[in-house]
Design a protein around this motif. Structure first.
Motif, PDB file in Angstrom:
ATOM      1  N   PHE B  21       0.835  -1.207   0.000  1.00 25.29           N
ATOM      2  CA  PHE B  21       0.000   0.000   0.000  1.00 25.29           C
ATOM      3  C   PHE B  21       0.867   1.252   0.000  1.00 25.29           C
ATOM      4  O   PHE B  21       0.668   2.171  -0.801  1.00 25.29           O
ATOM      5  CB  PHE B  21      -0.928   0.008   1.221  1.00 25.29           C
ATOM      6  CG  PHE B  21      -1.779   1.242   1.298  1.00 25.29           C
ATOM      7  CD1 PHE B  21      -2.947   1.331   0.550  1.00 25.29           C
ATOM      8  CD2 PHE B  21      -1.403   2.326   2.080  1.00 25.29           C
ATOM      9  CE1 PHE B  21      -3.719   2.478   0.589  1.00 25.29           C
ATOM     10  CE2 PHE B  21      -2.168   3.473   2.116  1.00 25.29           C
ATOM     11  CZ  PHE B  21      -3.340   3.555   1.371  1.00 25.29           C
ATOM     12  N   ILE B  22       1.847   1.281   0.894  1.00 26.85           N
ATOM     13  CA  ILE B  22       2.686   2.487   1.010  1.00 26.85           C
ATOM     14  C   ILE B  22       3.432   2.739  -0.305  1.00 26.85           C
ATOM     15  O   ILE B  22       3.456   3.858  -0.819  1.00 26.85           O
ATOM     16  CB  ILE B  22       3.673   2.342   2.195  1.00 26.85           C
ATOM     17  CG1 ILE B  22       2.892   2.336   3.508  1.00 26.85           C
ATOM     18  CG2 ILE B  22       4.689   3.476   2.188  1.00 26.85           C
ATOM     19  CD1 ILE B  22       3.713   1.955   4.715  1.00 26.85           C
ATOM     20  N   THR B  23       4.040   1.673  -0.873  1.00 24.84           N
ATOM     21  CA  THR B  23       4.801   1.855  -2.112  1.00 24.84           C
ATOM     22  C   THR B  23       3.887   2.337  -3.236  1.00 24.84           C
ATOM     23  O   THR B  23       4.211   3.271  -3.969  1.00 24.84           O
ATOM     24  CB  THR B  23       5.476   0.532  -2.531  1.00 24.84           C
ATOM     25  OG1 THR B  23       6.041  -0.066  -1.380  1.00 24.84           O
ATOM     26  CG2 THR B  23       6.534   0.758  -3.559  1.00 24.84           C
ATOM     27  N   LEU B  27       4.159   5.950  -5.182  1.00 27.98           N
ATOM     28  CA  LEU B  27       4.325   6.044  -6.635  1.00 27.98           C
ATOM     29  C   LEU B  27       3.169   6.830  -7.255  1.00 27.98           C
ATOM     30  O   LEU B  27       3.333   7.526  -8.250  1.00 27.98           O
ATOM     31  CB  LEU B  27       4.400   4.645  -7.249  1.00 27.98           C
ATOM     32  CG  LEU B  27       5.695   3.900  -6.929  1.00 27.98           C
ATOM     33  CD1 LEU B  27       5.582   2.437  -7.316  1.00 27.98           C
ATOM     34  CD2 LEU B  27       6.870   4.542  -7.655  1.00 27.98           C
ATOM     35  N   TYR B  28       1.998   6.722  -6.628  1.00 31.41           N
ATOM     36  CA  TYR B  28       0.825   7.421  -7.149  1.00 31.41           C
ATOM     37  C   TYR B  28       0.966   8.932  -6.985  1.00 31.41           C
ATOM     38  O   TYR B  28       0.605   9.702  -7.885  1.00 31.41           O
ATOM     39  CB  TYR B  28      -0.427   6.917  -6.428  1.00 31.41           C
ATOM     40  CG  TYR B  28      -1.717   7.549  -6.900  1.00 31.41           C
ATOM     41  CD1 TYR B  28      -2.316   7.128  -8.082  1.00 31.41           C
ATOM     42  CD2 TYR B  28      -2.335   8.558  -6.164  1.00 31.41           C
ATOM     43  CE1 TYR B  28      -3.489   7.701  -8.525  1.00 31.41           C
ATOM     44  CE2 TYR B  28      -3.506   9.139  -6.602  1.00 31.41           C
ATOM     45  CZ  TYR B  28      -4.088   8.712  -7.791  1.00 31.41           C
ATOM     46  OH  TYR B  28      -5.248   9.289  -8.228  1.00 31.41           O
ATOM     47  N   VAL B  29       1.483   9.357  -5.838  1.00 29.46           N
ATOM     48  CA  VAL B  29       1.566  10.808  -5.578  1.00 29.46           C
ATOM     49  C   VAL B  29       2.858  11.420  -6.120  1.00 29.46           C
ATOM     50  O   VAL B  29       3.032  12.634  -6.081  1.00 29.46           O
ATOM     51  CB  VAL B  29       1.446  11.139  -4.070  1.00 29.46           C
ATOM     52  CG1 VAL B  29       0.069  10.769  -3.559  1.00 29.46           C
ATOM     53  CG2 VAL B  29       2.516  10.445  -3.259  1.00 29.46           C
ATOM     54  N   LEU B  30       3.756  10.589  -6.632  1.00 31.97           N
ATOM     55  CA  LEU B  30       5.021  11.096  -7.170  1.00 31.97           C
ATOM     56  C   LEU B  30       4.762  12.145  -8.262  1.00 31.97           C
ATOM     57  O   LEU B  30       3.941  11.911  -9.139  1.00 31.97           O
ATOM     58  CB  LEU B  30       5.774   9.911  -7.785  1.00 31.97           C
ATOM     59  CG  LEU B  30       7.246  10.087  -8.126  1.00 31.97           C
ATOM     60  CD1 LEU B  30       8.066  10.102  -6.852  1.00 31.97           C
ATOM     61  CD2 LEU B  30       7.707   8.931  -9.005  1.00 31.97           C
ATOM     62  N   PRO B  31       5.447  13.290  -8.199  1.00 35.45           N
ATOM     63  CA  PRO B  31       5.191  14.304  -9.230  1.00 35.45           C
ATOM     64  C   PRO B  31       5.895  13.969 -10.545  1.00 35.45           C
ATOM     65  O   PRO B  31       6.706  14.722 -11.052  1.00 35.45           O
ATOM     66  CB  PRO B  31       5.748  15.583  -8.609  1.00 35.45           C
ATOM     67  CG  PRO B  31       6.833  15.108  -7.715  1.00 35.45           C
ATOM     68  CD  PRO B  31       6.427  13.748  -7.217  1.00 35.45           C
ATOM     69  N   ALA B  32       5.613  12.797 -11.069  1.00 36.93           N
ATOM     70  CA  ALA B  32       6.169  12.400 -12.361  1.00 36.93           C
ATOM     71  C   ALA B  32       5.178  11.432 -12.973  1.00 36.93           C
ATOM     72  O   ALA B  32       4.512  10.697 -12.257  1.00 36.93           O
ATOM     73  CB  ALA B  32       7.519  11.719 -12.173  1.00 36.93           C
ATOM     74  N   ASP B  33       5.096  11.450 -14.283  1.00 33.69           N
ATOM     75  CA  ASP B  33       4.039  10.717 -14.954  1.00 33.69           C
ATOM     76  C   ASP B  33       4.617   9.534 -15.737  1.00 33.69           C
ATOM     77  O   ASP B  33       5.344   9.730 -16.706  1.00 33.69           O
ATOM     78  CB  ASP B  33       3.325  11.678 -15.904  1.00 33.69           C
ATOM     79  CG  ASP B  33       2.123  11.047 -16.558  1.00 33.69           C
ATOM     80  OD1 ASP B  33       1.900   9.846 -16.333  1.00 33.69           O
ATOM     81  OD2 ASP B  33       1.422  11.761 -17.295  1.00 33.69           O
ATOM     82  N   PRO B  34       4.313   8.294 -15.322  1.00 31.09           N
ATOM     83  CA  PRO B  34       4.860   7.151 -16.057  1.00 31.09           C
ATOM     84  C   PRO B  34       4.407   7.125 -17.522  1.00 31.09           C
ATOM     85  O   PRO B  34       5.138   6.651 -18.382  1.00 31.09           O
ATOM     86  CB  PRO B  34       4.313   5.937 -15.298  1.00 31.09           C
ATOM     87  CG  PRO B  34       3.232   6.433 -14.414  1.00 31.09           C
ATOM     88  CD  PRO B  34       3.500   7.880 -14.167  1.00 31.09           C
TER      89      PRO B  34
END
Lengths: 538, 306
Positions: B21-23, B27-34
């Motif tokens: 969940f934490i990981t 990754l979801y809130v990271l300010p970068a777009d896969p």
């Protein structure tokens, strides 16, 4: 060390007769194998997907497209197409395919494969990062929005002829057909791979994939049925991955490696170049690359052209070149010198901090201002950013450095939230050797959208119109077209949305046993090496 | 015992759920777009939107996370965004190499660390003790990258005793395992030393000595098994640190393990791979701790875990 200039010539004629038999290097020996090393594992060998400089040259050796480049140059030449005709309005291209070309699976390549491959790369399901390059083909929009499953503009006339109709003139179309994304792939092999075509590639290229041990190595074996007679010279090319560049250099010195694919590690560069024995193994060449600082024209005070010009005059480019051990030449315009359309007599903004300070004062900022400089957090980029920061401080501009991961810089640049970005490590290396490739995505209005790569958000409709006119000409190499592109970039520089800083040079190190012309080792489209044409001397 | 293992397995599963969940959230809130990494720089907004939709990245966090978990329960770790291959395939291709290196590395650090600790404890306060403790201090503070390159340069390049990086034969394993061993040995040396000193002061050691047993027998048969208990607990904790060190060591020696896979995936925000490697590493840490907890009571009957 030998210096080479990348040829800037393009083909003059529109349709050239071509033969699979070409002049071969008389000194070349067939046989043997070489070892190339890389730090990163190879992500994919699917030509519709692969879009990094590591797999680009590998894919080139496994696949062919209708068009190609003369090795070591930026000159277009026919590939799987033996010849082609262009209609008078430049809107219809008819490609006549070579006969008897076989895929690695033994089946003969036909016009249906060409159509299938173009449909595949433009289909949204493929998720190809190169789909946008085919935007000029009629029916592209219907493919992109999912309302069609086949490109309306691509027609199979007979098994040896394909006709491609464009929806708008595109002078760069032949370059697009030389991109890896336009490689011809066999449908049955793609389907048999069941989504893993990138790990089980089948093409028509000089080599075929013989072995792939994930995380360790890939072995390419010579394609004995290759349609270019006498090629390739090498029996095998082995790519060992997971190799730290410093270790790769040690192994090269030990005779275990032929070309370190990631180049000479920056920390070892001076040591290598200072030793005559090692420097003799290095080939230097130009690169279709420009490193620049973007100034966000939507963010005050960079919305004032005088401020942007002042910043251009404040940056000491020679010093930045020194920081990277002289591995570049200072730049004064967006295009690199080896790109057709480069303006040779342009002086650019000379380094003059006093004048820059005066200009800032005239712009109403006698005490300077505060801003942010975004930079990718891998060496040498933060060091370059510090040099820029010092140069700016000298004219009273206080820039705080945001040193973050590449993906985050790209995100900030696309969103337009970064006032200044140092492009190092992210942009811009040409996709193909044509001046238009430095405009649309990074300086034109089409790239100035949310998420686009035009990080200065510069959009001048008048310049855009001129760029469109230049790309509507039929002959990509026409001198008038080059003049138009030169004008476009000069007008851009008047508006100064960028500070062009340097053009990186390429340095390829190779073992003493490797043979072939030096320009094969700094091939503009096959980095680091054109595997199809190099050979081993012993 | 079975009930204990069952309880601990449930706990472990909850820990792994928390890690996932934490990981996933980070990754979801990271300010970068896969999606931009996949779509590349020439993509049109339409292409970007298409890819986002196909990967389900346009969905809210809860939907994305539940989908991921649902896949996980079916043994599906998803497909790499950039390599377009099953994450399970990529990890399984590299996991054996990492596990081998980990086992050899732990063996090396125990061998070096425990010997240092025992010797230092026996000759406590003497020059040998001081120099060993000094050495252990240097090894725990030395950067992994430097030690790895140094060993490589001396033993592979200059002396030619071992291959310059790579994988495949026992000779390839020596230097990377030794690097991990040297780096981790300092902690074990210190723990072993203090634990040993404590045990050597204990009454039963005095009794053993008084019975006239040989010094070596007292140390090896009586003191060591008692002094080693804290070390075993330490191994469980150490696996976590080890996973971090392995990324660097694998990098230098060209060892085809999951560390390199993780490093590459993080650069390109390849979420399925990052998630997969994180969960596999977390599994290793949780299992390591579980094993350590189970082994201790077997060695020392005084300890019983409830």
């Amino acid at each position: 060390m030998k210096k080479l200039l990348v040829s800037t010539a393009l083909i003059a004629a529109l349709a050239l007769p071509a033969f699979a038999q070409e002049a071969l290097d008389p000194d070349a020996k067939s046989g043997g194998g070489i070892v190339i090393t890389y730090k990163d594992d190879v992500a994919t060998l699917d030509p519709a997907i692969g879009y990094d400089w590591q797999n680009w040259s590998m894919i080139k050796s496994l696949f062919d497209g209708l068009m190609d480049y003369t090795p070591g140059t930026t000159e277009l030449r026919p590939g799987l197409a033996e010849s082609y005709d262009v209609s008078a309005d430049g809107m219809t291209f008819t490609f006549h395919l070579r006969q008897g070309v076989k895929f690695h699976n033994g089946r003969e390549m036909t016009a249906d494969d060409v159509k299938y491959s173009l449909d595949r790369v433009t289909s949204p399901a493929t998720q190809s990062p190169g789909a946008g390059f085919f935007g000029a083909i009629a029916g592209y929009d219907a493919m992109a929005d999912g309302s069609a499953t086949s490109l309306a503009g691509v027609t199979v006339i007979d098994p040896a002829t394909v006709e491609i109709k464009l929806s708008r003139p595109d002078a760069t179309f032949l370059h697009v057909m030389a991109l890896n994304f336009a490689s011809v792939v066999p449908k049955e092999a793609v389907e048999a791979a069941n989504g893993d075509f990138g790990k089980m590639p089948v093409g028509t290229g000089a080599f075929k994939l013989a072995e792939w041990t994930i995380g360790q190595k890939l072995v390419f074996a010579k394609n004995p049925d290759y349609w270019r007679a006498g090629l390739p010279y090498l029996d095998t090319v082995t790519f060992e991955v997971g190799q730290e560049p410093v270790v790769a250099l040690l192994r090269l010195q030990n005779g275990e490696v032929d070309v370190p694919g990631d180049g000479i590690p920056p920390a070892k560069f001076q040591e290598v170049m200072g030793d005559p024995a090692q420097a003799a193994m290095v080939v230097e060449g130009g690169q279709l690359q420009t490193g620049y600082i973007t100034l966000n024209v939507k963010t005050p005070p960079f919305d004032n052209v005088e401020v942007r010009r002042a910043i251009n005059m404040a940056i000491n480019k020679d010093r930045i070149v020194q920081i990277i051990n002289g591995r570049a030449v200072p730049a004064n315009q967006p295009l690199p010198p080896s790109m057709p359309g480069y303006t040779t007599d342009h002086a650019g903004y000379a380094f003059n901090p006093d004048e820059a300070k005066k200009m800032l004062a005239e712009a109403g900022l006698p005490d300077g201002f505060e801003t942010e400089l975004y930079v990718m957090n891998t060496d040498p980029n933060p060091r370059i950013a510090q040099a820029i920061q010092q140069d700016l401080a000298a004219i009273g501009v206080k820039a705080s450095i945001q040193s973050i991961a590449q993906a985050n810089v790209i995100e900030a640049g696309g969103a337009g939230t970064a006032p200044m970005i140092w492009s190092g490590g992210m942009a811009w290396i040409a996709d193909f050797p044509d001046p238009s490739n430095f405009y649309g995505p990074i300086l034109g209005c089409s790239g100035a959208v949310d998420g686009g790569w035009n990080w200065s958000k510069f959009c001048d409709p008048a310049i855009d119109a001129e760029a469109t006119a230049a790309d509507s000409m039929i002959d990509p190499a026409a001198p008038e077209r080059m003049k138009m592109w030169s004008d476009v970039y000069m007008k851009v520089m008047e508006q100064a949305p960028w500070v062009p800083v340097f053009n990186e040079q390429r340095y390829t190190m190779k073992s003493a046993r490797m043979g072939g012309a030096d320009n094969l080792y700094v091939d503009p489209v096959s980095i680091p090496v054109n595997y199809d044409y190099v050979y081993v001397k012993e | 015992m079975a009930a204990l293992i069952f309880r601990r397995l449930i706990q472990s599963a909850l820990i792994l759920l928390g890690v996932s969940f934490i990981t996933f959230f980070l990754l979801y809130v990271l300010p970068a777009d896969p999606v931009r990494q996949i779509a590349g720089r020439s993509a049109t907004p339409q292409t970007v939107a298409n890819i986002r939709e196909q990967l389900g990245l346009d969905q809210p966090f809860v939907v994305q996370y539940t989908r991921y978990l649902a896949g996980l329960f079916h043994g599906d770790m998803g497909r790499s965004y950039l390599q377009k291959t099953d994450v399970t395939t990529l990890i399984m291709a590299r996991l054996p190499a990492s596990l081998l290196l980990m086992a050899a590395g732990i063996a090396a650090e125990l061998l070096i660390g425990l010997s240092m600790g025992v010797i230092a404890a026996i000759w406590r306060g003497r020059a040998v003790d001081n120099s060993l403790m000094m050495t252990s201090f240097i090894t725990v503070s030395a950067p992994q990258f430097v030690v790895a390159l140094l060993l490589l340069y001396v033993f592979a390049v200059k002396l030619g005793w071992f291959p310059i990086g790579g994988y495949g034969t026992p000779a390839h394993l020596v230097l990377p395992a030794l690097t991990l061993g040297i780096l981790g040995s300092g902690w074990y040396a210190r723990i072993m030393r203090s634990s040993m000193i404590e045990v050597l002061r204990a009454d039963f050691i005095r009794t053993a000595r008084a019975k006239g047993l040989a010094r070596s027998r007292v140390i090896l048969r009586h003191a060591l098994p008692n002094a080693i208990l804290p070390v075993i607990a330490m191994i469980g904790i150490d696996i976590g640190i080890f996973m971090g060190g392995i990324v660097v060591v694998e990098g230098v020696f060209g060892w085809p393990g999951i560390g390199q896979l993780a490093w590459q995936a993080i650069q390109r925000i390849d979420i399925p791979i990052i998630m997969g490697v994180t969960l596999v590493s977390a599994c290793a840490i949780v299992l390591g701790n579980l094993l350590a907890d189970l082994v201790v009571p077997l060695i020392d009957p005084r300890i019983r875990i409830r």
